[in-house]
Design an enzyme around this catalytic site. Structure first.
Site, mmCIF file in Angstrom:
data_model
loop_
_atom_site.group_PDB
_atom_site.id
_atom_site.type_symbol
_atom_site.label_atom_id
_atom_site.label_comp_id
_atom_site.label_asym_id
_atom_site.label_seq_id
_atom_site.Cartn_x
_atom_site.Cartn_y
_atom_site.Cartn_z
ATOM 1 N N CYS A 143 0.745 -7.497 -0.020
ATOM 2 C CA CYS A 143 1.567 -6.803 -1.014
ATOM 3 C C CYS A 143 2.945 -7.441 -1.228
ATOM 4 O O CYS A 143 3.306 -7.804 -2.351
ATOM 5 C CB CYS A 143 1.749 -5.344 -0.602
ATOM 6 S SG CYS A 143 0.229 -4.377 -0.623
ATOM 7 N N HIS A 147 6.916 -4.023 -2.763
ATOM 8 C CA HIS A 147 6.434 -3.429 -1.517
ATOM 9 C C HIS A 147 7.311 -2.218 -1.198
ATOM 10 O O HIS A 147 8.548 -2.275 -1.298
ATOM 11 C CB HIS A 147 6.514 -4.465 -0.399
ATOM 12 C CG HIS A 147 5.877 -4.033 0.878
ATOM 13 N ND1 HIS A 147 4.599 -3.521 0.923
ATOM 14 C CD2 HIS A 147 6.339 -4.041 2.153
ATOM 15 C CE1 HIS A 147 4.302 -3.240 2.182
ATOM 16 N NE2 HIS A 147 5.339 -3.538 2.937
#
Length: 405
Positions: free
Chosen positions: A42, A96
């Protein structure tokens, strides 16, 4: 979208998938069948996408690296649009989650509800692979609130151009969604992903270590619940497709419908047992190939399907090209707007994906070449071996192809 692999109808890769809204959007514009993340995790993927700087440039290789001290707001996509006079909205998971930077946005949905929990006593999957049907409604899901917030912003009248980001968390684990989505996929009809015994036999030790076959995969085999996990992932994709449909409907009702660019992406793919591997965190096709769909007035034509290899460092420069915003000098990605206009246009650049320092995959239209930090290699002829079963890196007659890649 988070953790969505190529199990979307327009790919034709998994006929079990039920994704009418992704497919509807694909029919409206240009969709890519060889789109790849900059990194199969991510934080590095999203940082590269929003900055058009690769992990090998920034050093953002893992989720535990805070990109904010490394990349100031001035480098990011949001700032380019704000400086050009756009009002920049955001909601859900764009960066993130540990490293949100609120000052990049004019308006952001700050408070979101948490994931509902399965009913008491319900098994929550196998080891780290979490999944369970929920006794809740769609309206109880966090992504529903994210979409509702965006719908409200999209349907109001603005006095300046606007940029809006909707970050859907599903199908990120846990694959917990209302039971009705599980019911779309009867367990007795579930087909496992294509896989063969011993697929890691010709993979160098660096790749085997990444695959971790004695971890998630061994636990899944021991549990006998592989089909349940596939069912849960399909169910979570179907739920997310419903939320994408709500965004499409809001766009269709927007006063700016005919003057809006849509770019839909997933941050990386996901493996469900191929090469005895689960999750992302690897450089093969399944963890790196993603969903990538564009609709851009004056560029895309309905039903365009592009097989050229592209990666997500391209999103920032392409949005600049489509809107006429000057592209900052630091961008490392390529402007893919020529492929939006003509999906079969000549394209010589490969897609590049990095996982941890020194491990890179280069994907051309026909080949995937992986080189690990220790110098070991994998080479796959994807046009004849799409499942990447046979590592050709040791063949002397292919040394020129490896050098080219």
């Amino acid at each position: 979208v988070d953790d969505l692999r190529d199990w979307v109808g327009y790919f034709g890769h998994n006929p079990q998938a039920k994704t009418p809204n992704y497919d509807r959007l694909a029919r409206m514009g240009t969709s890519f069948t060889r789109a790849y993340c900059a990194s199969p995790v991510c934080d590095p993927s999203r940082t590269a996408l929003m900055s058009s700087l690769r992990p090998s440039t920034t050093g953002v290789y893992e989720n535990n690296v805070d990109f904010r001290p490394i990349l100031p707001p001035a480098k990011m996509l949001t700032t380019a649009f704000r400086d050009a006079g756009y009002f920049v909205h955001g909601s859900g998971k764009i960066y993130h989650e540990a490293y949100r930077r609120r000052e990049e946005w004019d308006d952001y949905l700050d408070k979101e509800r948490g994931d509902p929990r399965p009913p008491a006593g319900r098994s929550e999957g196998v080891g780290g692979i979490k999944f369970a049907p929920l006794a809740v409604t769609d309206e109880d899901m966090p992504d529903h609130a994210v979409v509702s917030w965006c719908v409200e912003k999209m349907t109001r009248k603005h006095d300046k151009p606007w940029f809006i980001s909707a970050g859907l968390v599903k199908p990120h684990m846990p694959w917990n969604v209302p039971k009705k989505w599980f019911d779309l996929f009867p367990l007795e009809q579930i087909q496992l992903p294509p896989h063969i015994e011993g697929d890691l036999g010709d993979v160098p030790s660096a790749g085997v270590k990444i695959a971790r076959p004695s971890g998630d995969h061994a636990a899944m085999l021991k549990s006998g619940r592989w089909k349940e996990a596939v069912q849960a992932y399909l169910a979570t994709i179907a739920y997310c497709d419903y939320e994408v449909g709500r965004l499409i409907e809001a766009w269709e009702k927007s006063p700016e419908k005919d003057n809006t660019i849509i770019c839909l992406w997933s941050d990386h793919g996901w493996s469900l047992g191929e090469k005895e591997h689960w999750r992302k965190f690897a450089l093969w096709e399944e963890p790196t190939r993603t969903v990538f769909i564009w609709k851009a007035p004056g560029f895309t034509q309905p039903g365009g399907l592009c097989a050229r290899p592209v990666d997500y460092a391209s999103i920032y420069p392409t949005l600049c090209a489509l809107t006429g915003i000057p592209a900052p000098a630091h961008l490392e990605g390529a402007d893919i707007s020529p492929l939006l206009r003509d999906p079969k246009a000549e394209w010589k650049l490969p897609a590049v994906t990095t996982w941890l320092k020194g491990n890179h995959a280069v994907r051309s239209e026909d080949w995937r070449y992986i080189r690990y930090a220790d110098g070991s290699e994998e080479l796959y002829h994807n046009s004849s071996d799409p499942l990447e079963h046979v590592n050709l890196a040791g063949k002397p007659d292919l040394s020129a192809k490896k050098a080219e890649l």
